[in-house]
Design a protein around this motif. Structure first.
Motif, PDB file in Angstrom:
ATOM      1  N   PRO A 150       0.877  -1.186   0.058  1.00  0.00           N
ATOM      2  CA  PRO A 150       0.044  -0.113   0.179  1.00  0.00           C
ATOM      3  C   PRO A 150       1.057   1.166  -0.010  1.00  0.00           C
ATOM      4  O   PRO A 150       1.918   1.291   0.595  1.00  0.00           O
ATOM      5  CB  PRO A 150      -0.685  -0.165   1.285  1.00  0.00           C
ATOM      6  CG  PRO A 150       0.040  -1.034   2.172  1.00  0.00           C
ATOM      7  CD  PRO A 150       0.779  -1.856   1.475  1.00  0.00           C
ATOM      8  N   LEU A 152       0.891   5.865   0.495  1.00  0.00           N
ATOM      9  CA  LEU A 152       0.145   6.771   1.356  1.00  0.00           C
ATOM     10  C   LEU A 152       0.374   8.096   0.342  1.00  0.00           C
ATOM     11  O   LEU A 152       1.402   8.432   0.163  1.00  0.00           O
ATOM     12  CB  LEU A 152       0.755   6.696   2.773  1.00  0.00           C
ATOM     13  CG  LEU A 152      -0.049   7.675   3.677  1.00  0.00           C
ATOM     14  CD1 LEU A 152      -1.339   7.232   3.992  1.00  0.00           C
ATOM     15  CD2 LEU A 152       0.861   7.949   4.980  1.00  0.00           C
ATOM     16  N   LYS A 154      -0.082  12.065   0.590  1.00  0.00           N
ATOM     17  CA  LYS A 154       0.445  12.926   1.502  1.00  0.00           C
ATOM     18  C   LYS A 154       0.325  14.251   0.766  1.00  0.00           C
ATOM     19  O   LYS A 154       0.914  14.527  -0.304  1.00  0.00           O
ATOM     20  CB  LYS A 154       1.508  12.748   2.326  1.00  0.00           C
ATOM     21  CG  LYS A 154       1.519  11.326   2.980  1.00  0.00           C
ATOM     22  CD  LYS A 154       3.012  11.080   3.942  1.00  0.00           C
ATOM     23  CE  LYS A 154       2.749  11.864   4.906  1.00  0.00           C
ATOM     24  NZ  LYS A 154       3.920  11.657   5.732  1.00  0.00           N
ATOM     25  N   MET A 164      -4.934  13.090   3.445  1.00  0.00           N
ATOM     26  CA  MET A 164      -4.058  11.899   3.435  1.00  0.00           C
ATOM     27  C   MET A 164      -4.816  10.638   3.170  1.00  0.00           C
ATOM     28  O   MET A 164      -6.051  10.531   3.569  1.00  0.00           O
ATOM     29  CB  MET A 164      -3.207  11.720   4.786  1.00  0.00           C
ATOM     30  CG  MET A 164      -2.108  12.591   5.151  1.00  0.00           C
ATOM     31  SD  MET A 164      -1.416  12.340   6.708  1.00  0.00           S
ATOM     32  CE  MET A 164      -1.041  10.378   6.487  1.00  0.00           C
ATOM     33  N   HIS A 165      -4.502   9.945   2.510  1.00  0.00           N
ATOM     34  CA  HIS A 165      -5.322   8.603   1.872  1.00  0.00           C
ATOM     35  C   HIS A 165      -4.339   7.392   1.849  1.00  0.00           C
ATOM     36  O   HIS A 165      -3.334   7.505   0.912  1.00  0.00           O
ATOM     37  CB  HIS A 165      -5.856   8.922   0.486  1.00  0.00           C
ATOM     38  CG  HIS A 165      -6.935   9.911   0.365  1.00  0.00           C
ATOM     39  ND1 HIS A 165      -8.211   9.490   0.767  1.00  0.00           N
ATOM     40  CD2 HIS A 165      -6.817  11.264   0.665  1.00  0.00           C
ATOM     41  CE1 HIS A 165      -9.029  10.502   0.588  1.00  0.00           C
ATOM     42  NE2 HIS A 165      -8.097  11.698   0.397  1.00  0.00           N
ATOM     43  N   ARG A 166      -4.583   6.414   2.522  1.00  0.00           N
ATOM     44  CA  ARG A 166      -3.957   5.020   2.199  1.00  0.00           C
ATOM     45  C   ARG A 166      -4.697   4.457   0.969  1.00  0.00           C
ATOM     46  O   ARG A 166      -5.865   4.142   0.830  1.00  0.00           O
ATOM     47  CB  ARG A 166      -4.198   4.262   3.343  1.00  0.00           C
ATOM     48  CG  ARG A 166      -3.455   3.020   3.199  1.00  0.00           C
ATOM     49  CD  ARG A 166      -3.586   1.859   4.587  1.00  0.00           C
ATOM     50  NE  ARG A 166      -3.188   0.550   4.058  1.00  0.00           N
ATOM     51  CZ  ARG A 166      -3.034  -0.355   4.864  1.00  0.00           C
ATOM     52  NH1 ARG A 166      -3.395  -0.254   6.324  1.00  0.00           N
ATOM     53  NH2 ARG A 166      -3.060  -1.494   4.825  1.00  0.00           N
ATOM     54  N   ASP A 168      -4.667   0.673  -1.090  1.00  0.00           N
ATOM     55  CA  ASP A 168      -3.946  -0.737  -1.154  1.00  0.00           C
ATOM     56  C   ASP A 168      -4.217  -1.289  -2.700  1.00  0.00           C
ATOM     57  O   ASP A 168      -3.407  -2.087  -2.933  1.00  0.00           O
ATOM     58  CB  ASP A 168      -4.972  -1.453  -0.296  1.00  0.00           C
ATOM     59  CG  ASP A 168      -4.720  -1.282   1.123  1.00  0.00           C
ATOM     60  OD1 ASP A 168      -3.612  -1.727   1.994  1.00  0.00           O
ATOM     61  OD2 ASP A 168      -5.482  -0.227   1.516  1.00  0.00           O
ATOM     62  N   HIS A 197       5.501   4.843   0.507  1.00  0.00           N
ATOM     63  CA  HIS A 197       5.149   3.549   0.808  1.00  0.00           C
ATOM     64  C   HIS A 197       4.560   3.514   2.346  1.00  0.00           C
ATOM     65  O   HIS A 197       5.026   4.145   3.377  1.00  0.00           O
ATOM     66  CB  HIS A 197       6.282   2.630   0.712  1.00  0.00           C
ATOM     67  CG  HIS A 197       6.115   1.164   1.356  1.00  0.00           C
ATOM     68  ND1 HIS A 197       5.384   0.485   0.463  1.00  0.00           N
ATOM     69  CD2 HIS A 197       6.305   0.602   2.553  1.00  0.00           C
ATOM     70  CE1 HIS A 197       5.018  -0.706   1.196  1.00  0.00           C
ATOM     71  NE2 HIS A 197       5.869  -0.804   2.324  1.00  0.00           N
ATOM     72  N   PHE A 198       3.271   2.965   2.390  1.00  0.00           N
ATOM     73  CA  PHE A 198       2.706   2.738   3.824  1.00  0.00           C
ATOM     74  C   PHE A 198       3.336   1.807   4.484  1.00  0.00           C
ATOM     75  O   PHE A 198       3.480   0.665   4.128  1.00  0.00           O
ATOM     76  CB  PHE A 198       1.176   2.408   3.655  1.00  0.00           C
ATOM     77  CG  PHE A 198       0.595   2.279   5.048  1.00  0.00           C
ATOM     78  CD1 PHE A 198       0.066   3.672   5.636  1.00  0.00           C
ATOM     79  CD2 PHE A 198       0.332   1.214   5.689  1.00  0.00           C
ATOM     80  CE1 PHE A 198      -0.655   3.508   6.737  1.00  0.00           C
ATOM     81  CE2 PHE A 198      -0.198   1.125   6.922  1.00  0.00           C
ATOM     82  CZ  PHE A 198      -1.039   2.307   7.196  1.00  0.00           C
ATOM     83  N   ASP A 200       4.187  -0.726   7.469  1.00  0.00           N
ATOM     84  CA  ASP A 200       3.199  -2.082   7.888  1.00  0.00           C
ATOM     85  C   ASP A 200       3.154  -1.704   9.444  1.00  0.00           C
ATOM     86  O   ASP A 200       4.233  -1.466  10.021  1.00  0.00           O
ATOM     87  CB  ASP A 200       3.679  -3.331   7.447  1.00  0.00           C
ATOM     88  CG  ASP A 200       2.723  -4.397   8.279  1.00  0.00           C
ATOM     89  OD1 ASP A 200       1.555  -4.318   8.393  1.00  0.00           O
ATOM     90  OD2 ASP A 200       3.310  -5.334   8.863  1.00  0.00           O
TER      91      ASP A 200
END
Length: 668
Positions: A150, A152, A154, A164-166, A168, A197-198, A200
């Protein structure tokens, strides 16, 4: 020194100024004319009306106030103009010292893309991603697979979770970018985005740094800030339970390098993201070029007054502390007390503080900006205070904070105290198994606890006048010739009805004792047994009554206050509830009340999408804004609407904003 802020941070800065022998100057809006920070300062200057744009955010008014009062320096606190380079420049032009870093450092660290570039050149690790000015949606979509899902999204220009949005699924990236740009433009006036990169199971860990004008940069350890809701911190602690000594040394050195990358001076915070599964890897997120809300936990474990250090650095002094002098002793943890209702989706609350008592004792510190009589409105941030506790280890600090929150009395304004206690009791929190999404997961199942039998008994008896000795005519305790009569109260709390009946065996001006029975709305017995009540007088200068209540030999202290609307605030170590006397409604009254549209919170009417006339259930009628949150109120039934408010009007909680009369033929 002028303190360009309000509330608890203004009070906290003024405390240090007093200890250093520095004359303090407060500023205030009309809403804060009688606020604690105004009374605490040596001098106070009015800025203007309540809206922040016309008071605390008006640079010209603040500079003028500093000049007129002969201020040598201005401390911005946090929020408002604390990271505004134009404010720093305006003060410099007036030959007034800004207690903060150079304007160039504020500008660089305020732009997340520029900040990433600056720290990368110093070798500080950053989250894998793509960040440069002018990135288009096509650029970001093309780069995403190489960054790794996933991802992110920003915004470069702001924080607080806005924009902000994640993402996947690659298929949803383009749509998310459109939303993020729209939100960033609305919030910050700048729709520049970048991609990371999101990480974990992320944990939010920040490092406190201090730097003087002579090239010395040190850190004071880290703070764990993972317990946050929608990117808003709620509970913070120092040090982090995640890091070992080697990682602590490495992350501290990286924070110092980040500060050096922009020529930083003063106190600042470098924020990192760390995977809970790989705690030895950390990545730079951003730098806050000001004092942080959670700075007290660092002060409690290091013994360093950060405000004093800010002032000494601004004077041109060398740091009197070397890195080897910094020793972290014990553990500290802080809970932010917000004016909000966790059981109602964290809607902002408000009102007048009718009774207030903060905890004290060894290892307990409270930074507060309210006192009894304070009016909590909707013009500013909902944070009222911070309760901070120190212990020999993390377990003792957690226990001490829970006990301190249990002893806190706050009557008249709904707050998140009971929610914070539920968080502290959660097994994952006790074990230190944290991540930034934990609180959002806990919120899903959170509900306000039902009132305990002791709370209901306190609500029923706590407002009684026990009379004057044998004079039964002056006593509110039930009396009749013949057999004793029970004192019976029918109460409502959170929509549920309860009955409390007490058969009084004896009473005088000092005590009441007898047999109590508490029943629920199904007439089932919740509790029955002997009860003993002893009034303890009022709480401080308030009208609230403190009582000792013993049920089955178990004693507890309660504070009970009855408002003008006959609400009974009942506050004890078990929690806080608003309990009302129950009353019967005729069928016609029930139908009439069904069409009332009441405000769920005190606030300001920002839009009236409805109009007088025919409406359908669910139609939007009125929009209320409070503490930066909007709430749309809709028609509860079909019928004919009458709007009672207009845009710009201030409203109270439970105030009727509109009324819908059901159609005669509808049968509703």
């Amino acid at each position: 020194m002028l303190v360009a802020n309000r509330g608890e941070i203004a009070c906290r800065v003024i405390d240090t100024l007093r200890g250093m022998g520095i004359r303090s100057i407060a500023v205030y809006s009309d809403a804060d004319a009688h606020a604690p920070h105004v009374r605490a300062a040596d001098v106070a200057v009015r800025l203007g009306p309540a809206p922040a744009a016309q008071s605390y955010l008006d640079i010209a008014k603040l500079v003028d106030a500093a000049v007129r009062t002969g201020a040598d320096a201005v401390h911005p606190g946090y929020g408002f103009l604390s990271e505004n380079q134009d404010f720093a420049a305006a003060l410099a032009a007036a030959d007034i010292v800004f207690i903060g870093p150079p304007a160039t450092a504020i500008a660089t660290m305020g732009d997340k893309i520029a900040a990433r570039d600056a720290v990368t050149q110093r070798g500080v690790p950053v989250v894998p991603g793509l960040s440069r000015p002018g990135l288009t949606d096509d650029d970001l979509v093309e780069a995403a697979p190489g960054i790794g899902f996933p991802v992110l999204i920003k915004p470069s220009a702001g924080g607080g979770g806005k924009g902000m949005h994640r993402v996947d699924d690659p298929a949803g990236l383009r749509e998310a970018l459109v939303s993020a740009r729209r939100e960033a433009a609305a919030a910050f006036g700048d729709d520049t985005l970048f991609l990371e990169h999101f990480v974990d199971t992320p944990r939010h860990i920040e490092v406190q740094v201090l730097a003087d004008e002579h090239g010395t940069v040190i850190h004071l350890g880290e703070r764990e800030c993972s317990l946050q809701r929608r990117h808003q911190k709620v509970i913070e602690e120092a040090p982090s339970a995640l890091l070992d000594a080697a990682t602590r040394e490495r992350i501290g050195a990286a924070a110092c390098d980040a500060a050096r990358s922009v020529g930083y001076t003063g106190a600042g915070t470098v924020e990192f993201i760390v995977s809970a599964h790989r705690p030895d890897e950390f990545f730079f997120m951003e730098m806050n070029t000001r004092l942080q809300v959670e700075h007290p936990v660092t002060e409690m474990v290091t013994g360093v007054d950060l405000v004093e250090q800010q002032i000494r650095v601004a004077r041109g002094e060398r740091l009197g502390i070397a890195q080897d002098d910094v020793v972290l002793t014990g553990h500290a943890i802080e809970a932010r007390v917000y004016a909000e209702d966790p059981a109602q989706g964290f809607l902002p609350t408000g009102g007048t503080v009718r009774a207030l008592h903060w905890p004290d004792g060894a290892g307990v510190r409270v930074d507060a900006g309210i006192d009894t009589g304070s009016v909590v409105g909707t013009d500013y941030d909902p944070m009222l205070a911070k309760v901070i506790c120190h212990g020999a280890d993390r377990t003792e600090a957690l226990d001490r904070l829970d006990e301190a929150l249990a002893k806190t009395v706050l009557v008249g304004v709904g707050a998140n105290i009971d929610f914070c206690r539920s968080v502290l009791a959660h097994p994952a929190v006790r074990a230190g198994e944290l991540d930034t999404a934990l609180l959002d997961r806990l919120v899903v199942d959170y509900a306000a606890a039902a009132p305990t039998p002791a709370a209901l008994i306190a609500g029923a008896l706590g407002t009684l006048d026990l009379g004057t000795g044998d004079d039964v005519w002056s006593s509110a305790v039930a009396f009749r010739i013949g057999a004793p009569s029970p004192v019976t109260a029918r109460l409502v709390c959170d929509g549920h009805k309860y009955t409390v009946a007490v058969l009084v065996a004896g009473s005088d001006t000092r005590t009441l004792h007898g047999q109590a029975t508490v029943r629920d709305e199904d007439d089932e017995v919740m509790w029955t047994g002997p009860v003993y009540l002893k009034p303890r007088g009022t709480v401080g200068a308030s009208s609230a009554r403190a009582v000792t209540l013993r049920c089955d030999g178990i004693g507890s202290r309660w504070v009970v206050d009855q408002t003008e609307r006959r609400e009974r605030w009942v506050c004890g170590e078990d929690g806080t509830w608003i309990i009302r006397p129950a009353h019967a409604l005729a069928a016609a009254d029930d139908a009439e009340a069904a069409g009332e549209v009441r405000s769920p919170m005190p606030g300001t009417i920002v839009d009236v999408p409805g109009a007088d006339g025919a409406v359908c259930a669910g139609d939007p009628l009125v929009v209320v804004e409070a503490m930066k949150m909007e709430h749309t109120l809709r028609a509860p039934i079909d019928g004919t609407c009458s709007i009672a408010v207009r845009v710009g009007e201030k409203v109270d909680a439970a105030q009727v904003l509109a009324h819908v009369t059901p159609d005669a033929e509808s049968g509703e």
